[in-house]
Design a protein around this motif. Sequence first.
Motif, PDB file in Angstrom:
ATOM      1  N   ALA A 196       0.825  -1.208   0.000  1.00  0.00           N
ATOM      2  CA  ALA A 196       0.000   0.000   0.000  1.00  0.00           C
ATOM      3  C   ALA A 196       0.862   1.262   0.000  1.00  0.00           C
ATOM      4  O   ALA A 196       0.463   2.300  -0.542  1.00  0.00           O
ATOM      5  CB  ALA A 196      -0.936  -0.006   1.197  1.00  0.00           C
ATOM      6  N   ASP A 216       3.348   1.913  -1.766  1.00  0.00           N
ATOM      7  CA  ASP A 216       3.688   2.288  -3.131  1.00  0.00           C
ATOM      8  C   ASP A 216       2.654   3.225  -3.747  1.00  0.00           C
ATOM      9  O   ASP A 216       2.905   3.837  -4.784  1.00  0.00           O
ATOM     10  CB  ASP A 216       3.831   1.038  -4.010  1.00  0.00           C
ATOM     11  CG  ASP A 216       5.023   0.197  -3.607  1.00  0.00           C
ATOM     12  OD1 ASP A 216       6.113   0.761  -3.401  1.00  0.00           O
ATOM     13  OD2 ASP A 216       4.867  -1.030  -3.486  1.00  0.00           O
ATOM     14  N   PHE A 217       1.493   3.354  -3.119  1.00  0.00           N
ATOM     15  CA  PHE A 217       0.397   4.182  -3.623  1.00  0.00           C
ATOM     16  C   PHE A 217       0.056   5.324  -2.662  1.00  0.00           C
ATOM     17  O   PHE A 217      -0.991   5.941  -2.782  1.00  0.00           O
ATOM     18  CB  PHE A 217      -0.849   3.313  -3.847  1.00  0.00           C
ATOM     19  CG  PHE A 217      -0.597   2.196  -4.809  1.00  0.00           C
ATOM     20  CD1 PHE A 217      -0.742   2.387  -6.178  1.00  0.00           C
ATOM     21  CD2 PHE A 217      -0.176   0.949  -4.361  1.00  0.00           C
ATOM     22  CE1 PHE A 217      -0.486   1.363  -7.068  1.00  0.00           C
ATOM     23  CE2 PHE A 217       0.076  -0.086  -5.241  1.00  0.00           C
ATOM     24  CZ  PHE A 217      -0.077   0.127  -6.601  1.00  0.00           C
ATOM     25  N   TYR A 218       0.946   5.609  -1.715  1.00  0.00           N
ATOM     26  CA  TYR A 218       0.659   6.543  -0.626  1.00  0.00           C
ATOM     27  C   TYR A 218       1.743   7.606  -0.526  1.00  0.00           C
ATOM     28  O   TYR A 218       2.937   7.295  -0.609  1.00  0.00           O
ATOM     29  CB  TYR A 218       0.588   5.752   0.690  1.00  0.00           C
ATOM     30  CG  TYR A 218       0.522   6.586   1.935  1.00  0.00           C
ATOM     31  CD1 TYR A 218      -0.652   7.235   2.285  1.00  0.00           C
ATOM     32  CD2 TYR A 218       1.637   6.722   2.764  1.00  0.00           C
ATOM     33  CE1 TYR A 218      -0.718   8.000   3.450  1.00  0.00           C
ATOM     34  CE2 TYR A 218       1.571   7.478   3.929  1.00  0.00           C
ATOM     35  CZ  TYR A 218       0.391   8.115   4.257  1.00  0.00           C
ATOM     36  OH  TYR A 218       0.328   8.877   5.393  1.00  0.00           O
ATOM     37  N   LEU A 236       6.341   8.514  -5.637  1.00  0.00           N
ATOM     38  CA  LEU A 236       5.154   7.687  -5.472  1.00  0.00           C
ATOM     39  C   LEU A 236       5.133   6.629  -6.576  1.00  0.00           C
ATOM     40  O   LEU A 236       4.566   6.844  -7.645  1.00  0.00           O
ATOM     41  CB  LEU A 236       3.901   8.575  -5.530  1.00  0.00           C
ATOM     42  CG  LEU A 236       2.562   7.961  -5.195  1.00  0.00           C
ATOM     43  CD1 LEU A 236       2.537   7.375  -3.789  1.00  0.00           C
ATOM     44  CD2 LEU A 236       1.460   9.001  -5.339  1.00  0.00           C
ATOM     45  N   GLY A 279       3.537   4.054  -7.286  1.00  0.00           N
ATOM     46  CA  GLY A 279       2.244   3.628  -7.812  1.00  0.00           C
ATOM     47  C   GLY A 279       1.743   4.478  -8.966  1.00  0.00           C
ATOM     48  O   GLY A 279       0.788   4.102  -9.650  1.00  0.00           O
ATOM     49  N   LEU A 280       2.376   5.616  -9.219  1.00  0.00           N
ATOM     50  CA  LEU A 280       1.987   6.453 -10.354  1.00  0.00           C
ATOM     51  C   LEU A 280       2.491   5.916 -11.686  1.00  0.00           C
ATOM     52  O   LEU A 280       2.011   6.333 -12.747  1.00  0.00           O
ATOM     53  CB  LEU A 280       2.520   7.882 -10.171  1.00  0.00           C
ATOM     54  CG  LEU A 280       1.847   8.724  -9.100  1.00  0.00           C
ATOM     55  CD1 LEU A 280       2.551  10.073  -8.977  1.00  0.00           C
ATOM     56  CD2 LEU A 280       0.371   8.929  -9.417  1.00  0.00           C
ATOM     57  N   LEU A 305       0.396   5.531 -14.944  1.00  0.00           N
ATOM     58  CA  LEU A 305      -0.923   6.147 -14.783  1.00  0.00           C
ATOM     59  C   LEU A 305      -1.069   7.481 -15.513  1.00  0.00           C
ATOM     60  O   LEU A 305      -2.174   7.964 -15.713  1.00  0.00           O
ATOM     61  CB  LEU A 305      -1.250   6.330 -13.297  1.00  0.00           C
ATOM     62  CG  LEU A 305      -1.327   5.037 -12.481  1.00  0.00           C
ATOM     63  CD1 LEU A 305      -1.742   5.352 -11.046  1.00  0.00           C
ATOM     64  CD2 LEU A 305      -2.278   4.032 -13.105  1.00  0.00           C
ATOM     65  N   GLN A 311       3.255  11.051 -15.307  1.00  0.00           N
ATOM     66  CA  GLN A 311       3.820  10.605 -14.042  1.00  0.00           C
ATOM     67  C   GLN A 311       5.224  11.166 -13.847  1.00  0.00           C
ATOM     68  O   GLN A 311       5.789  11.094 -12.768  1.00  0.00           O
ATOM     69  CB  GLN A 311       3.828   9.076 -13.915  1.00  0.00           C
ATOM     70  CG  GLN A 311       4.681   8.361 -14.922  1.00  0.00           C
ATOM     71  CD  GLN A 311       3.939   8.070 -16.215  1.00  0.00           C
ATOM     72  OE1 GLN A 311       2.747   8.316 -16.348  1.00  0.00           O
ATOM     73  NE2 GLN A 311       4.641   7.544 -17.193  1.00  0.00           N
TER      74      GLN A 311
END
Length: 196
Positions: free
Chosen positions: A35, A37-39, A65, A67-68, A71, A154
Amino acid sequence: MTQALLKISVLLTKTHKSLLNVNGVACKNPNQVTADDFYFPGFDKCGNTSNKLGSAVNLVNVEKLPGLNTLGISMARIDYAPYGLNPPHIHPRASEILVVLEGSLYVGFVTTDNKLFTKVLNKGDSFVFPIGMVHFQYNYGTTNAVAFAGLSSQNPGTIRVANALFGSKPPISDDVLTKTFMVDKKTVNYIQTQFQ
């Protein structure tokens, strides 16, 4: 990361013992993703505006970040002291939308045919800067200002115009800069010392 890319990453990781790079950034093994990785915490904190420009940019891109990755988005908080400036700059890989949360800003961008588009933004107002356009924001007020920006990459990149021209290493030839800005060599040399 999309499901298809996750599957490819797993396959490549198992087959070749290496990570898949997307947009120049290594994808993490899906079994190791957490989690975190997205915070990203910290957008509630004011940036340090006690510098020559009176502004601070906290860009959260794929480097901060993970998780980007893939995206196509990133975000920034920009703080401005009174009369603070986010100087003319370019994002070579992203358009930007800016929203003012506190204070007022004079903002604008210049098109490739040198047409200037400007607006004064107040709390709650937004403005779009198209990809690759030289743009700026200036807090013309006597109180602090805060804005958030959303970017369509990103990893949008940032090229500050003055830094690129007067702070390059090695420096751009004085002859080029004196002719470009129609000033004398002494003026160019003085400006260059401001970027060392």
